[in-house]
Design an enzyme around this catalytic site. Structure first.
Site, PDB file in Angstrom:
ATOM      1  N   ASP A  64       0.872  -1.174   0.000  1.00 14.95           N
ATOM      2  CA  ASP A  64       0.000   0.000   0.000  1.00 14.95           C
ATOM      3  C   ASP A  64       0.908   1.223   0.000  1.00 14.95           C
ATOM      4  OD1 ASP A  64      -2.066  -1.735   0.106  1.00 14.95           O
ATOM      5  OD2 ASP A  64      -2.759  -1.208   2.113  1.00 14.95           O
TER       6      ASP A  64
ATOM      7  N   ASP B 256     -14.049  -5.437  -3.493  1.00 21.63           N
ATOM      8  CA  ASP B 256     -14.152  -5.546  -2.036  1.00 21.63           C
ATOM      9  C   ASP B 256     -15.587  -5.947  -1.729  1.00 21.63           C
ATOM     10  OD1 ASP B 256     -11.563  -4.501  -1.895  1.00 21.63           O
ATOM     11  OD2 ASP B 256     -12.285  -2.438  -1.709  1.00 21.63           O
TER      12      ASP B 256
END
Lengths: 254, 190
Positions: A11, A130
């Site tokens: 990330d 997601d």
């Protein structure tokens, strides 16, 4: 035999790697290029760079980072986060990214996946989804889990395949950050529902979880972040373990 | 050494150039006939659709140039497929250096074939060591007398082929870690 892939996810914020636990509390885990190079040397099969700031002003920082990773890393890598146009994709690929991942923008604009696939090929289009289980259904969420769509995980994955997505990166929001294992039932059902590869994400906590995601979850690849970044699992040890469980793995180069 | 990468708008030229930089070789990206003809080594990469790639090659008159080359030429992925006679992808006539028909993988497994797979030596040359390489493709070149490395996915297929000065690899050496860098270095030593 085709190997199951181990994919560390970096990330990225302002060119450095961070990890959001359950998409919240962010901790710093180091320089992105250095980390990418180390993972490649350790035997990671691919890398994912997810830009979690993705604000317009910071885009140039990301492009420069992609260029530096491409110069130093000799395995494929995917870049995601904030990609909403075919032009964004062109810039990332020309800077050396092998694939891009799209998420919220692909839901808001159903032409995006087809537009990228037509211009650059399905092999570079990863659709990230997601989702969270509600009753018996898996519901797709956008914007890092903040916006509920009402869309069904399996329906959206199948539609994306038709639109030209080359892979599905499915993150279970229920499992992400728990380190209790991947969403095996949902992954298996997803893998049987579509004909493109599935990358499992969310819940990695132990080496056994990786074995299970390949044997029971039928995943083609498994993605994790903090267990690698903070050293709970080393990639060479993980690959040795999976090989000992008769899972097809690319052995680490000695 | 003068190395060129044929730049015809088909994908991963930058990745190939960066991989060569990592092994200490600067390669120029070019579509200029003279520059390609004069190079000591020619790399012919490619990602994308066979028909649109062949259209570009024809527009740039590279479709007649490439088969006429006498120095070592390495086709990568789609580049290798375009060296064959015909591709099922868009029912496309290709360059015809290898008398082979490029076929779509049967639907009995996941397509594309994506990830790391083992290539085994069919007809050994030091240029193409057996090992783990990174593949991404939906079409394949069948096994034949040209095959120097073979791979198995749904069916057996050619991971690497050779005829005279023409070489082709279905996988991406530029993304295949150390193994890929060794292969590229071997090609440049020819």
């Amino acid at each position: 035999m085709l190997a199951k892939r181990i994919i560390p996810c970096l990330d990225i914020r302002d060119g450095r790697t961070v990890k959001g636990i359950n998409f919240e509390n962010i901790r710093d885990a180091g320089d992105a290029v250095e980390l990418a190079r180390i993972y490649a040397q350790q035997g990671a099969d691919e890398l994912v760079l997810l830009d979690i700031t993705a604000t317009h002003e910071k885009r140039k920082t990301l492009y420069e980072l992609v260029g530096r990773v491409a110069a130093e890393v000799n395995i494929p890598f995917t870049v995601g986060g904030g990609i909403s146009t075919v032009e964004d994709v062109g810039i990332l690929l020309s800077n050396g990214a092998d694939k891009i991942s799209v998420n919220s923008a692909a839901v808001r604009n159903k032409k995006l996946i087809a537009g990228i696939a037509d211009k650059y090929g399905s092999q570079c289009v990863v659709l990230a989804i997601d989702a969270r289980q509600e009753e018996r259904r898996w519901i797709v969420y956008l914007n890092g889990g903040r916006v509920r769509t009402g869309m069904d995980l399996y329906d959206w994955a199948a539609e994306a395949e038709q639109l030209g997505a080359g892979e599905i990166l499915f993150t279970s929001m229920d499992h992400d950050g728990t380190r209790d294992g991947f969403a095996l039932d949902a992954l298996r059902q997803l893998s049987e529902h579509i004909r493109i590869p599935v990358i499992a994400s969310g819940g990695a906590g132990s080496m056994v979880h990786f074995r299970d995601v390949f044997t029971d979850g039928l995943a083609d690849a498994a993605l994790a972040a903090s267990v690698f970044h903070f050293g709970q699992i080393s990639i060479p040890n993980l690959k040795d373990h999976l090989s000992s469980q008769n899972i097809s793995i690319r052995p680490q180069l000695k | 050494m003068k190395v060129v990468i044929i730049d015809y708008g088909a994908g991963n030229t930058r990745s190939v150039q960066l991989a060569l930089e990592r092994i200490g070789v600067h390669a120029r990206l070019t579509a200029e006939a003279d520059e390609i003809r004069e190079a000591e080594k020619v790399i012919f990469p490619g990602v994308g659709h066979a028909r649109s790639a062949m259209d570009v090659l024809r527009n740039k008159k590279l479709d007649t140039l490439i088969p006429s080359l006498r120095q070592p030429v390495l086709g990568i992925c789609l580049g290798m497929q375009l060296l064959c006679t015909h591709s099922e992808e868009g029912d496309t006539p290709c360059l015809g250096i290898f008398d082979e028909q490029v076929k779509l993988f049967p639907a009995s497994g996941k397509v594309p074939h994506m990830g790391w797979n083992t290539a085994a030596v069919s007809d050994g040359t030091a240029l193409f060591p057996a090992g783990w390489y990174y593949f991404v493709h939906s079409y394949y070149v069948p096994l034949s007398s040209y095959t120097v490395l073979s791979c198995d996915y749904i069916t057996g297929f050619a991971a690497a082929i050779q005829r005279d000065n023409f070489y082709g690899v279905q996988f991406h050496p530029e993304k295949s870690g150390k193994a890929g860098e060794v292969l590229l270095a071997n090609f440049l030593k020819l």
